[in-house]
Design a protein around this motif. Sequence first.
Motif, PDB file in Angstrom:
ATOM      1  N   TYR A  73      -5.909  -1.648  43.140  1.00  0.00           N
ATOM      2  CA  TYR A  73      -4.644  -2.380  43.799  1.00  0.00           C
ATOM      3  C   TYR A  73      -3.973  -3.136  42.845  1.00  0.00           C
ATOM      4  CZ  TYR A  73      -7.026  -1.482  48.235  1.00  0.00           C
ATOM      5  OH  TYR A  73      -7.568  -0.930  49.526  1.00  0.00           O
ATOM      6  N   SER A  74      -4.747  -3.765  42.024  1.00  0.00           N
ATOM      7  CA  SER A  74      -4.131  -4.511  40.994  1.00  0.00           C
ATOM      8  C   SER A  74      -3.608  -3.824  39.872  1.00  0.00           C
ATOM      9  CB  SER A  74      -5.374  -5.514  40.157  1.00  0.00           C
ATOM     10  OG  SER A  74      -4.844  -6.439  39.337  1.00  0.00           O
ATOM     11  N   ALA A  75      -2.275  -4.316  39.219  1.00  0.00           N
ATOM     12  CA  ALA A  75      -1.946  -3.716  38.196  1.00  0.00           C
ATOM     13  C   ALA A  75      -2.936  -4.261  36.836  1.00  0.00           C
ATOM     14  CB  ALA A  75      -0.357  -4.353  37.756  1.00  0.00           C
ATOM     15  N   PHE A  76      -3.509  -4.836  36.966  1.00  0.00           N
ATOM     16  CA  PHE A  76      -4.282  -5.474  35.709  1.00  0.00           C
ATOM     17  C   PHE A  76      -6.019  -4.645  35.374  1.00  0.00           C
ATOM     18  CE2 PHE A  76      -1.245  -8.656  36.768  1.00  0.00           C
ATOM     19  CZ  PHE A  76      -0.962  -9.043  35.211  1.00  0.00           C
ATOM     20  N   ARG A  77      -6.418  -4.282  36.703  1.00  0.00           N
ATOM     21  CA  ARG A  77      -7.645  -3.590  36.440  1.00  0.00           C
ATOM     22  C   ARG A  77      -8.027  -2.869  37.876  1.00  0.00           C
ATOM     23  NH1 ARG A  77     -11.420  -9.001  36.115  1.00  0.00           N
ATOM     24  NH2 ARG A  77     -10.654 -10.234  37.785  1.00  0.00           N
ATOM     25  N   ASP A  78      -9.010  -2.075  37.631  1.00  0.00           N
ATOM     26  CA  ASP A  78      -9.430  -1.292  39.002  1.00  0.00           C
ATOM     27  C   ASP A  78     -10.154  -2.217  39.997  1.00  0.00           C
ATOM     28  OD1 ASP A  78      -8.507   0.909  38.008  1.00  0.00           O
ATOM     29  OD2 ASP A  78     -10.271   1.810  37.125  1.00  0.00           O
ATOM     30  N   ASN A  79     -10.493  -1.853  40.888  1.00  0.00           N
ATOM     31  CA  ASN A  79     -10.937  -2.759  42.175  1.00  0.00           C
ATOM     32  C   ASN A  79     -12.176  -3.198  41.859  1.00  0.00           C
ATOM     33  OD1 ASN A  79      -8.646  -2.391  43.596  1.00  0.00           O
ATOM     34  ND2 ASN A  79      -9.505  -1.556  45.335  1.00  0.00           N
ATOM     35  N   ALA A  93     -12.768  -1.527  34.850  1.00  0.00           N
ATOM     36  CA  ALA A  93     -11.775  -0.739  33.854  1.00  0.00           C
ATOM     37  C   ALA A  93     -10.386  -1.784  33.793  1.00  0.00           C
ATOM     38  CB  ALA A  93     -11.556   0.800  34.224  1.00  0.00           C
ATOM     39  N   LEU A  94     -10.036  -1.947  32.842  1.00  0.00           N
ATOM     40  CA  LEU A  94      -8.692  -2.785  32.718  1.00  0.00           C
ATOM     41  C   LEU A  94      -7.672  -1.895  32.364  1.00  0.00           C
ATOM     42  CD1 LEU A  94      -9.931  -5.705  30.428  1.00  0.00           C
ATOM     43  CD2 LEU A  94     -10.256  -5.390  32.848  1.00  0.00           C
ATOM     44  N   THR A  95      -6.486  -2.208  32.835  1.00  0.00           N
ATOM     45  CA  THR A  95      -5.260  -1.287  32.477  1.00  0.00           C
ATOM     46  C   THR A  95      -4.694  -1.641  31.256  1.00  0.00           C
ATOM     47  OG1 THR A  95      -3.704  -2.788  33.458  1.00  0.00           O
ATOM     48  CG2 THR A  95      -4.591  -1.089  34.830  1.00  0.00           C
ATOM     49  N   GLY A  96      -5.068  -2.682  30.594  1.00  0.00           N
ATOM     50  CA  GLY A  96      -4.368  -3.329  29.442  1.00  0.00           C
ATOM     51  C   GLY A  96      -3.011  -4.026  29.556  1.00  0.00           C
ATOM     52  N   LEU A  97      -2.624  -4.263  30.951  1.00  0.00           N
ATOM     53  CA  LEU A  97      -1.430  -4.978  30.947  1.00  0.00           C
ATOM     54  C   LEU A  97      -1.495  -6.413  30.591  1.00  0.00           C
ATOM     55  CD1 LEU A  97       1.471  -5.057  31.829  1.00  0.00           C
ATOM     56  CD2 LEU A  97       0.672  -5.371  34.475  1.00  0.00           C
ATOM     57  N   SER A  98      -2.669  -7.011  30.834  1.00  0.00           N
ATOM     58  CA  SER A  98      -2.990  -8.308  30.522  1.00  0.00           C
ATOM     59  C   SER A  98      -2.679  -8.649  29.008  1.00  0.00           C
ATOM     60  CB  SER A  98      -4.196  -8.887  31.061  1.00  0.00           C
ATOM     61  OG  SER A  98      -5.292  -8.231  30.164  1.00  0.00           O
ATOM     62  N   ASP A  99      -3.329  -7.730  28.178  1.00  0.00           N
ATOM     63  CA  ASP A  99      -3.268  -7.756  26.592  1.00  0.00           C
ATOM     64  C   ASP A  99      -1.560  -7.694  26.405  1.00  0.00           C
ATOM     65  OD1 ASP A  99      -5.848  -8.026  26.403  1.00  0.00           O
ATOM     66  OD2 ASP A  99      -6.412  -6.048  25.955  1.00  0.00           O
ATOM     67  N   LYS A 157      -1.116  -9.328  45.933  1.00  0.00           N
ATOM     68  CA  LYS A 157      -2.000 -10.121  46.158  1.00  0.00           C
ATOM     69  C   LYS A 157      -3.023 -10.056  44.866  1.00  0.00           C
ATOM     70  CE  LYS A 157      -5.746 -10.095  48.603  1.00  0.00           C
ATOM     71  NZ  LYS A 157      -6.722 -10.145  49.535  1.00  0.00           N
ATOM     72  N   ALA A 158      -3.442  -8.992  44.712  1.00  0.00           N
ATOM     73  CA  ALA A 158      -4.647  -8.599  43.848  1.00  0.00           C
ATOM     74  C   ALA A 158      -3.991  -8.522  42.469  1.00  0.00           C
ATOM     75  CB  ALA A 158      -4.853  -6.821  43.990  1.00  0.00           C
ATOM     76  N   SER A 159      -2.806  -8.245  42.170  1.00  0.00           N
ATOM     77  CA  SER A 159      -2.291  -8.444  40.785  1.00  0.00           C
ATOM     78  C   SER A 159      -2.063  -9.649  40.441  1.00  0.00           C
ATOM     79  CB  SER A 159      -0.782  -7.718  40.848  1.00  0.00           C
ATOM     80  OG  SER A 159      -1.144  -6.134  40.945  1.00  0.00           O
ATOM     81  N   ALA A 160      -1.529 -10.739  41.465  1.00  0.00           N
ATOM     82  CA  ALA A 160      -1.363 -11.927  41.197  1.00  0.00           C
ATOM     83  C   ALA A 160      -2.708 -12.718  40.801  1.00  0.00           C
ATOM     84  CB  ALA A 160      -0.596 -12.622  42.580  1.00  0.00           C
ATOM     85  N   LEU A 161      -3.637 -12.319  41.500  1.00  0.00           N
ATOM     86  CA  LEU A 161      -4.897 -13.085  41.593  1.00  0.00           C
ATOM     87  C   LEU A 161      -5.458 -12.723  40.210  1.00  0.00           C
ATOM     88  CD1 LEU A 161      -6.688 -12.845  45.217  1.00  0.00           C
ATOM     89  CD2 LEU A 161      -5.527 -14.650  44.106  1.00  0.00           C
ATOM     90  N   ASP A 162      -5.393 -11.437  39.844  1.00  0.00           N
ATOM     91  CA  ASP A 162      -6.001 -11.075  38.355  1.00  0.00           C
ATOM     92  C   ASP A 162      -5.166 -11.683  37.403  1.00  0.00           C
ATOM     93  OD1 ASP A 162      -8.231  -9.546  39.504  1.00  0.00           O
ATOM     94  OD2 ASP A 162      -7.210  -7.663  39.329  1.00  0.00           O
ATOM     95  N   ALA A 163      -3.944 -11.791  37.400  1.00  0.00           N
ATOM     96  CA  ALA A 163      -3.119 -12.351  36.473  1.00  0.00           C
ATOM     97  C   ALA A 163      -3.265 -13.850  36.374  1.00  0.00           C
ATOM     98  CB  ALA A 163      -1.479 -12.260  36.859  1.00  0.00           C
TER      99      ALA A 163
END
Length: 209
Positions: free
Chosen positions: A117-123, A127-133, A155-161
């Motif tokens: 769901y998140s743009a930053f990591r799998d559920n 596994a991280l996508t690398g977007l935060s870096d 929601k998942a993206s905002a919380l992970d950010a």
Amino acid sequence: MKCLLLVDIQNGFCSGGNLAVPNGEDVVPVANRLIAEGGYDLVVASQDWHPADHGSFASQHPGSHPFEMGTLGGKAQMLWPDHCVQGTRDADFHPGLDVAAIGYVQRKGENRAVDSYSAFRDNDQAALTGLSDYLLERRVDVLDVCGLATDYCVKASALDAKAMMPGVTVRFIADASRGIDPAGVEAAIAEMSAAGVRIVTSADVTGAN
């Protein structure tokens, strides 16, 4: 550095798509206005990019139907209609979105064994996508998040950010987002707020009356 993250504004989540969010396409003109008037130094977008046999699809679970709860990787999983399959029109960004302004696209959901769901990591958060870096390397200190759908990927993206980029101000732009379930949207906004995500509107961002 001020950044706008557009979450999954794709054909699949708009009217006529395989997993349409009610009135999902209504976010497109708001997103375009934010791009034009929000004063962003960087615009990034996430894109659901599933293999045709992704394990979150009900079609991969014999006897199951979309929107039933199933399991994936030993964990509870909402089973979805086949959607945003790599290389299909369903996975394309909405044609009305100003894609020329997008400086970076983060694809997600490519691992068939886990949903993302998140743009930053799998559920499973393994596994991280690398977007935060990517964002931290560019010294992003304000990140605005909007798109589809509020009660899942936004929601998942905002919380992970918020969790993965300490010190970064994270804001959810409510009128530039749409959700699947009204009660789910209300709960998602409450959860984001409780986690320290600021709830704003596009007018707050652009200074419009």
